[in-house]
Enzyme design. Structure first.
Site, PDB file in Angstrom:
ATOM      1  N   ARG A  83     -10.597  17.016   5.566  1.00 47.35           N
ATOM      2  CA  ARG A  83     -11.451  17.214   4.400  1.00 47.35           C
ATOM      3  C   ARG A  83     -12.831  17.699   4.832  1.00 47.35           C
ATOM      4  O   ARG A  83     -13.371  17.233   5.830  1.00 47.35           O
ATOM      5  CB  ARG A  83     -11.587  15.922   3.595  1.00 47.35           C
TER       6      ARG A  83
ATOM      7  N   HIS B 186     -12.906   3.575  -0.399  1.00 47.30           N
ATOM      8  CA  HIS B 186     -12.788   2.679   0.754  1.00 47.30           C
ATOM      9  C   HIS B 186     -13.450   1.327   0.483  1.00 47.30           C
ATOM     10  O   HIS B 186     -13.842   0.616   1.412  1.00 47.30           O
ATOM     11  CB  HIS B 186     -13.428   3.283   2.020  1.00 47.30           C
TER      12      HIS B 186
ATOM     13  N   ASN C 165       0.873  -1.174   0.000  1.00 46.78           N
ATOM     14  CA  ASN C 165       0.000   0.000   0.000  1.00 46.78           C
ATOM     15  C   ASN C 165       0.907   1.220   0.000  1.00 46.78           C
ATOM     16  O   ASN C 165       1.458   1.609   1.031  1.00 46.78           O
ATOM     17  CB  ASN C 165      -0.899  -0.023   1.239  1.00 46.78           C
TER      18      ASN C 165
ATOM     19  N   ARG D 279      -2.797  -1.996  -3.451  1.00 47.04           N
ATOM     20  CA  ARG D 279      -3.995  -1.177  -3.320  1.00 47.04           C
ATOM     21  C   ARG D 279      -3.880   0.000  -4.277  1.00 47.04           C
ATOM     22  O   ARG D 279      -2.897   0.743  -4.253  1.00 47.04           O
ATOM     23  CB  ARG D 279      -4.149  -0.650  -1.901  1.00 47.04           C
TER      24      ARG D 279
ATOM     25  N   GLU E  32      -8.017  -4.483   4.913  1.00 43.86           N
ATOM     26  CA  GLU E  32      -7.850  -4.271   3.479  1.00 43.86           C
ATOM     27  C   GLU E  32      -6.720  -5.128   2.924  1.00 43.86           C
ATOM     28  O   GLU E  32      -6.789  -5.592   1.783  1.00 43.86           O
ATOM     29  CB  GLU E  32      -7.573  -2.788   3.212  1.00 43.86           C
TER      30      GLU E  32
END
Length: 440
Positions: free
Chosen positions: A243, A184, A12, A95, A385
């Site tokens: 964000r 996600h 990742n 990923r 993940e």
């Protein structure tokens, strides 16, 4: 002959970091994990081996190829090295945040795939370029090892046309590709399978709240994603660490016309100066903000807005499903903040969600933290993940060994069956140790 290539490495890549997990495919055992971060100097290595103390070390490196080489060296170090040789690697899985319309499931990486990932940079400028750097770095160090890209957008490829379409001019949608993609997905996918396993049945109506530095909520019906809070970019939806999440587009027009801001300034403000940091004026770290609640009104407002938007979004997702069988909390905040879970669930009792206060305070994922009489379950799941990427990588590279065992392992991450339902076969008894997702 017995299968010798039994290891899969999962990568990742960030702009100045590389996280990794090494798995033995046979029983989905996590052999080692960690990462290298060179944002600050000197670079820092974290290495976790099975049943061994965590290693932390300062390094001198500043690019992905050097990080891959160092990780491979460490994986092969010592008498009980988790990787005896690079030849033991069956494949490397990556990923990749954005697959666009082109990639709605994991794919084997070739020159065309790399070109497409690069072309999608405009849709994920913070994420796709580092992924491509990681892919190229592995190719440089391990040129003969197959590489697989697993996309964060792929789980949401099942969104209906109504769910993915913005109410904008047709030209924007049809010619410029402006639509909702969602993100996600690897996390939402994993939690979908785990929730079904914990509850013990399929056909569930799930609302999954991935609450980390980035945050999103998805609505999943019988394993299929039907709606999600993020959209064309990871900026839409919930309020996040830095964000803004969803705001009135008219604000941007106003700021462009009347305050002299340009596109770069808006981008920087909405992605890096907003959210928890923007409202609190303290930090993007929710733990620090919570510690300031007793005496800081800006901290209280930041938490109130954060919870309000989560509650509102969960309610909307439950409406799209016609009800809810389980609410799932995952990722850094979802797994690690009993206070946020409590505040959210207090406002969702109308959905039949009754939180067990003691279980909420003391739980260790994976756990059910709802009262026995609760009409819908409340779950805390440690997202994996890396395990989802490993499963997708194994599915694509295949082997005689893999085909013999394909019915033994859950492969729910991105696979849709003939009834347009996501498959979720039972897990084997042995599982990898959970590693919590803390940043995203």
């Amino acid at each position: 002959m017995p299968e010798t290539k039994t290891k899969i490495l999962v990568c990742n890549a960030g702009s100045s970091s590389l996280k990794f997990s090494l798995f033995d495919v046979e029983d989905e055992v996590l052999l080692a994990s960690g990462g290298i971060d060179w944002l600050r100097k000197p670079a820092r290595l974290v290495f976790r081996g099975a049943n061994q103390p965590e290693i932390r070390q300062e390094l001198k490196l500043e690019k992905h190829a050097d990080a891959v080489a160092r990780i491979l060296d460490d994986l092969q170090a010592g008498a009980s090295a988790p990787l005896q040789s690079p030849e033991d690697l069956r494949a490397v899985g990556h990923r990749v945040v954005h697959g666009g319309d082109r990639y709605t499931s994991a794919v084997r990486i070739n020159a065309e795939v790399k070109r497409t990932i690069e072309e999608l940079t405009g849709l994920a400028p913070l994420h796709n370029p580092p992924s491509l750097d990681g892919i190229n770095a592995v190719e440089q160090v391990l040129p003969e090892v197959p590489q697989i890209a697993a996309f964060d957008t792929a789980f949401h490829a099942t969104l209906s046309e109504a769910a993915r379409t913005y109410p904008i001019p047709q030209k924007w949608t049809r010619e410029w590709g402006i639509r909702r993609y969602g993100f996600h997905g690897l996390s939402h996918s994993y939690c979908t399978g785990q929730a079904a396993k914990i509850i013990g049945r399929r056909g569930l109506r799930l609302v999954i709240a991935h609450l980390g530095n980035g945050a999103s909520v998805s609505a999943v019906c019988d394993g299929v994603c039907v709606d999600t809070s993020m959209g064309f970019t990871p900026l839409e939806g919930l309020m996040m660490a830095t964000r803004s999440g969803t705001i009135d587009p008219g604000i941007l027009i106003y700021l462009l016309r009347h305050n002299g801001l340009d596109a770069e300034e808006l981008d920087n403000a909405l992605n890096y100066q907003s959210g928890l940091l923007g409202i609190s004026g303290i930090s993007s770290d929710l733990r620090q903000i919570l510690s300031e609640l007793p005496h800081n009104p800006d901290a209280r407002l930041a938490v109130d807005v954060y919870v309000h938007r989560i509650v509102k979004t969960i309610g909307a997702m439950a409406a799209t499903l016609g009800g809810i069988d389980a609410l799932v909390f995952t990722a850094g905040v979802g797994e690690g903040s009993p206070e946020i879970r409590k505040r959210v669930c207090e406002k969702l009792k109308y959905l039949g969600l009754e939180l067990d206060p003691a279980a909420n305070e003391t739980c260790k994922p994976d756990a059910d933290i709802s009262m026995p009489a609760s009409k819908a379950r409340i779950l805390v799941i440690a997202t994996r993940e890396d395990l989802t990427i490993m499963r997708e990588t194994q599915r694509l590279v295949g082997s005689s060994f893999g085909r013999q065992r394909e019915n033994e392992h859950a492969r729910h991450s991105l696979i849709i069956d003939e009834n347009n339902r996501q498959t979720s076969a039972p897990l084997g008894q042995k599982r990898a140790s959970p590693m919590k997702e803390r940043t995203k």
